[in-house]
Design a protein around this motif. Sequence first.
Motif, short mmCIF file in Angstrom:
data_model
loop_
_atom_site.label_atom_id
_atom_site.label_comp_id
_atom_site.label_asym_id
_atom_site.label_seq_id
_atom_site.Cartn_x
_atom_site.Cartn_y
_atom_site.Cartn_z
N ASP A 143 0.87 -1.18 0.00
CA ASP A 143 0.00 0.00 0.00
C ASP A 143 0.91 1.23 0.00
O ASP A 143 1.69 1.43 0.92
N PRO A 144 0.85 2.08 -1.06
CA PRO A 144 1.74 3.22 -1.14
C PRO A 144 1.43 4.33 -0.14
O PRO A 144 2.22 5.24 0.06
N ILE A 145 0.27 4.26 0.48
CA ILE A 145 -0.10 5.29 1.44
C ILE A 145 0.18 4.74 2.83
O ILE A 145 -0.51 3.82 3.29
N PRO A 146 1.21 5.26 3.51
CA PRO A 146 1.57 4.72 4.82
C PRO A 146 0.51 5.02 5.87
O PRO A 146 -0.20 6.02 5.80
N SER A 147 0.46 4.15 6.85
CA SER A 147 -0.46 4.37 7.96
C SER A 147 0.12 5.43 8.88
O SER A 147 1.30 5.79 8.79
N LYS A 148 -0.68 5.91 9.79
CA LYS A 148 -0.23 6.90 10.77
C LYS A 148 0.94 6.35 11.59
O LYS A 148 1.91 7.04 11.83
N GLU A 149 0.86 5.08 11.94
CA GLU A 149 1.92 4.45 12.74
C GLU A 149 3.23 4.39 11.96
O GLU A 149 4.30 4.65 12.50
N GLU A 150 3.15 4.06 10.66
CA GLU A 150 4.36 4.00 9.83
C GLU A 150 5.01 5.37 9.72
O GLU A 150 6.24 5.49 9.76
N CYS A 151 4.21 6.41 9.61
CA CYS A 151 4.75 7.77 9.55
C CYS A 151 5.45 8.12 10.85
O CYS A 151 6.53 8.72 10.84
#
Length: 90
Positions: A75-83
């Motif tokens: 998924d190219p859109i990272p989750s809040k946690e990944e950010c």
Amino acid sequence: MAKILVDVDEEMLAAAQLLLGTKTKKDTVNLALAEVVARVSRLKALEEGVELFAEGAFDSLMDKRNYRPVPEGHDPIPSKEECEDDRRVA
């Protein structure tokens, strides 16, 4: 180039010369004409862009998955946690 005889407002010409940084009246008039053509062209392009935007022509670009190849299962859109994890690493 056309040679023409015109009456020109000397104060306006002097002001344009200062703003444009030109040395001669001829250069000032030619650059002023070029600037007007470029400015109006940019304005028309902007108006066309706004019209396309209003019609929804760019809606598909709002989701990055619509215009970037994505490897399967990613998924190219990272989750809040990944950010947040990325901020800790940097």
